[in-house]
Design an enzyme around this catalytic site. Structure first.
Site, PDB file in Angstrom:
ATOM      1  N   ILE A  83       0.968   1.282  -7.164  1.00 27.53           N
ATOM      2  CA  ILE A  83       0.187   0.786  -6.028  1.00 27.53           C
ATOM      3  C   ILE A  83       0.533   1.638  -4.817  1.00 27.53           C
ATOM      4  O   ILE A  83       1.704   1.988  -4.613  1.00 27.53           O
ATOM      5  CB  ILE A  83       0.430  -0.712  -5.737  1.00 27.53           C
ATOM      6  CG1 ILE A  83      -0.386  -1.166  -4.513  1.00 27.53           C
ATOM      7  CG2 ILE A  83       1.910  -1.021  -5.535  1.00 27.53           C
ATOM      8  CD1 ILE A  83      -0.425  -2.674  -4.311  1.00 27.53           C
ATOM      9  N   GLU A 117       8.238  -2.148 -11.984  1.00 25.80           N
ATOM     10  CA  GLU A 117       9.489  -1.531 -11.554  1.00 25.80           C
ATOM     11  C   GLU A 117       9.318  -1.074 -10.117  1.00 25.80           C
ATOM     12  O   GLU A 117       8.256  -0.576  -9.743  1.00 25.80           O
ATOM     13  CB  GLU A 117       9.812  -0.295 -12.411  1.00 25.80           C
ATOM     14  CG  GLU A 117      10.456  -0.630 -13.721  1.00 25.80           C
ATOM     15  CD  GLU A 117       9.749   0.033 -14.881  1.00 25.80           C
ATOM     16  OE1 GLU A 117       8.936   0.945 -14.640  1.00 25.80           O
ATOM     17  OE2 GLU A 117       9.980  -0.385 -16.023  1.00 25.80           O
ATOM     18  N   TYR A 129       6.290  -8.078  -3.423  1.00 20.93           N
ATOM     19  CA  TYR A 129       6.285  -8.634  -4.776  1.00 20.93           C
ATOM     20  C   TYR A 129       6.916 -10.025  -4.813  1.00 20.93           C
ATOM     21  O   TYR A 129       6.414 -10.939  -5.475  1.00 20.93           O
ATOM     22  CB  TYR A 129       7.012  -7.693  -5.749  1.00 20.93           C
ATOM     23  CG  TYR A 129       6.440  -6.291  -5.761  1.00 20.93           C
ATOM     24  CD1 TYR A 129       5.080  -6.063  -5.614  1.00 20.93           C
ATOM     25  CD2 TYR A 129       7.269  -5.183  -5.922  1.00 20.93           C
ATOM     26  CE1 TYR A 129       4.558  -4.776  -5.613  1.00 20.93           C
ATOM     27  CE2 TYR A 129       6.756  -3.888  -5.932  1.00 20.93           C
ATOM     28  CZ  TYR A 129       5.395  -3.705  -5.767  1.00 20.93           C
ATOM     29  OH  TYR A 129       4.890  -2.434  -5.766  1.00 20.93           O
TER      30      TYR A 129
HETATM   31  C1  LIG Z   1       4.145  -1.315  -0.541  1.00 15.69           C
HETATM   32  C2  LIG Z   1       2.725  -1.170   0.000  1.00 15.69           C
HETATM   33  C3  LIG Z   1       1.736  -0.996  -1.166  1.00 15.69           C
HETATM   34  C4  LIG Z   1       2.357  -2.442   0.773  1.00 15.69           C
HETATM   35  O1  LIG Z   1       1.004  -2.343   1.190  1.00 15.69           O
HETATM   36  P1  LIG Z   1       0.476  -3.111   2.496  1.00 15.69           P
HETATM   37  O2  LIG Z   1      -0.999  -3.069   2.487  1.00 15.69           O
HETATM   38  O3  LIG Z   1       1.152  -2.582   3.705  1.00 15.69           O
HETATM   39  O4  LIG Z   1       1.005  -4.589   2.210  1.00 15.69           O
HETATM   40  P2  LIG Z   1       0.489  -5.948   2.880  1.00 15.69           P
HETATM   41  O5  LIG Z   1      -0.040  -5.690   4.257  1.00 15.69           O
HETATM   42  O6  LIG Z   1      -0.417  -6.635   1.921  1.00 15.69           O
HETATM   43  O7  LIG Z   1       1.875  -6.738   2.983  1.00 15.69           O
HETATM   44  C5  LIG Z   1       2.026  -8.035   2.474  1.00 15.69           C
HETATM   45  C6  LIG Z   1       3.456  -8.501   2.720  1.00 15.69           C
HETATM   46  O8  LIG Z   1       4.387  -7.663   2.023  1.00 15.69           O
HETATM   47  C7  LIG Z   1       5.570  -7.462   2.821  1.00 15.69           C
HETATM   48  N1  LIG Z   1       5.658  -6.071   3.245  1.00 15.69           N
HETATM   49  C8  LIG Z   1       4.772  -5.071   3.012  1.00 15.69           C
HETATM   50  N2  LIG Z   1       5.239  -3.904   3.521  1.00 15.69           N
HETATM   51  C9  LIG Z   1       6.437  -4.178   4.083  1.00 15.69           C
HETATM   52  C10 LIG Z   1       7.403  -3.375   4.766  1.00 15.69           C
HETATM   53  N3  LIG Z   1       7.225  -2.065   4.972  1.00 15.69           N
HETATM   54  N4  LIG Z   1       8.520  -3.987   5.209  1.00 15.69           N
HETATM   55  C11 LIG Z   1       8.727  -5.302   5.019  1.00 15.69           C
HETATM   56  N5  LIG Z   1       7.838  -6.132   4.375  1.00 15.69           N
HETATM   57  C12 LIG Z   1       6.714  -5.566   3.913  1.00 15.69           C
HETATM   58  C13 LIG Z   1       5.400  -8.387   4.024  1.00 15.69           C
HETATM   59  O9  LIG Z   1       5.899  -9.658   3.652  1.00 15.69           O
HETATM   60  C14 LIG Z   1       3.887  -8.417   4.174  1.00 15.69           C
HETATM   61  O10 LIG Z   1       3.422  -9.533   4.856  1.00 15.69           O
HETATM   62  P3  LIG Z   1       3.356  -9.480   6.489  1.00 15.69           P
HETATM   63  O11 LIG Z   1       2.695  -8.193   6.872  1.00 15.69           O
HETATM   64  O12 LIG Z   1       2.541 -10.687   6.813  1.00 15.69           O
HETATM   65  O13 LIG Z   1       4.774  -9.550   6.945  1.00 15.69           O
HETATM   66  C15 LIG Z   1       2.615   0.021   0.994  1.00 15.69           C
HETATM   67  O14 LIG Z   1       3.638  -0.092   1.973  1.00 15.69           O
HETATM   68  C16 LIG Z   1       2.750   1.385   0.320  1.00 15.69           C
HETATM   69  O15 LIG Z   1       1.778   1.940  -0.180  1.00 15.69           O
HETATM   70  N6  LIG Z   1       3.967   1.948   0.316  1.00 15.69           N
HETATM   71  C17 LIG Z   1       4.215   3.260  -0.264  1.00 15.69           C
HETATM   72  C18 LIG Z   1       4.036   3.238  -1.762  1.00 15.69           C
HETATM   73  C19 LIG Z   1       4.918   2.209  -2.430  1.00 15.69           C
HETATM   74  O16 LIG Z   1       6.042   1.960  -2.007  1.00 15.69           O
HETATM   75  N7  LIG Z   1       4.381   1.622  -3.507  1.00 15.69           N
HETATM   76  C20 LIG Z   1       5.118   0.660  -4.287  1.00 15.69           C
HETATM   77  C21 LIG Z   1       5.812   1.378  -5.406  1.00 15.69           C
HETATM   78  S1  LIG Z   1       6.655   0.211  -6.469  1.00 15.69           S
END
Ligand SMILES: CC(C)(COP(=O)(O)OP(=O)(O)OC[C@H]1O[C@@H](n2cnc3c(N)ncnc32)[C@H](O)[C@@H]1OP(=O)(O)O)[C@@H](O)C(=O)NCCC(=O)NCCS
Length: 166
Positions: A83, A117, A129
């Site tokens: 993702i 993972e 997650y």
């Molecule tokens: C991880 C990832 C997919 C999250 O996507 P996103 O669209 O920002 O996530 P959301 O906005 O739906 O976040 C939902 C909740 O997850 C948690 N969350 C997401 N990113 C976070 C961060 N950087 N730090 C802390 N909590 C986080 C929070 O609880 C958040 O809710 P909130 O914004 O109301 O506090 C994104 O940061 C990403 O692409 N990261 C790089 C790639 C990666 O790490 N992929 C996962 C590999 S296992």
């Protein structure tokens, strides 16, 4: 589908034509351990896979995110394979929306458990997650190479669909 907190995306099933745009985001996101084009192509087009891309409803060709599930029907299990959300689109609910769509598809395919993972040094993703009900069930030491970072294995017991008795 509409995101929360100002985000609005269309999620649709990814196909082979999306792979170049997916790979652009993949390489920008996973700088040291991006998948190859060939791996991504076989994942996106594989018969047991389910990959989604998110398009900003406001327009534009770029994708704001993608996510993929591997869940062979009848196996009772699914794996979240990957993702990623573009930096400009983060913290607006798209990651959660993509995950919920994959979990919903896993349930449709009969999965009772979904696994993933995640890097031990990625607390943001772990928080996402956990907020969806995933729990840590194990560690794979130095799983991510070349960085030598541990993988935390997480599992979700797929929630039963709500049923009503007539
Ligand atoms: C991880 C990832 C997919 C999250 O996507 P996103 O669209 O920002 O996530 P959301 O906005 O739906 O976040 C939902 C909740 O997850 C948690 N969350 C997401 N990113 C976070 C961060 N950087 N730090 C802390 N909590 C986080 C929070 O609880 C958040 O809710 P909130 O914004 O109301 O506090 C994104 O940061 C990403 O692409 N990261 C790089 C790639 C990666 O790490 N992929 C996962 C590999 S296992």
């Amino acid at each position: 589908m509409t995101g929360q907190a100002g985000g609005a995306w269309q999620l649709r099933r990814a196909n082979a034509d999306d792979v170049p745009a997916i790979m652009e985001l993949e390489r920008a996101t996973f700088v040291t351990d991006a998948w190859s084009d060939a791996t991504m192509m076989s994942e996106v087009t594989g018969s047991n896979g389910y990959y989604l891309v998110a398009i900003d409803s406001a327009g534009g060709d770029a994708i704001d995110g993608y996510a993929g599930l591997l869940a062979p029907r009848g196996s009772g299990e699914g794996d979240i394979q990957t993702i990623a959300v573009a930096p400009s689109a983060r913290r607006r609910g798209l990651g959660r929306q993509l995950m919920l769509a994959l979990i919903g598809e896993a349930r449709k395919r009969g999965a009772r458990d979904v696994f993933l993972e995640v890097r031990a040094d990625n607390p943001g993703a772990q928080q996402l997650y956990r907020s969806l009900g995933f729990e840590g069930v194990g560690v794979r030491p130095r799983y991510y190479q070349p960085d030598g970072v541990d993988a935390i294995v997480m599992r979700l017991h797929v929630p039963e669909p709500e049923t009503t008795i007539a």
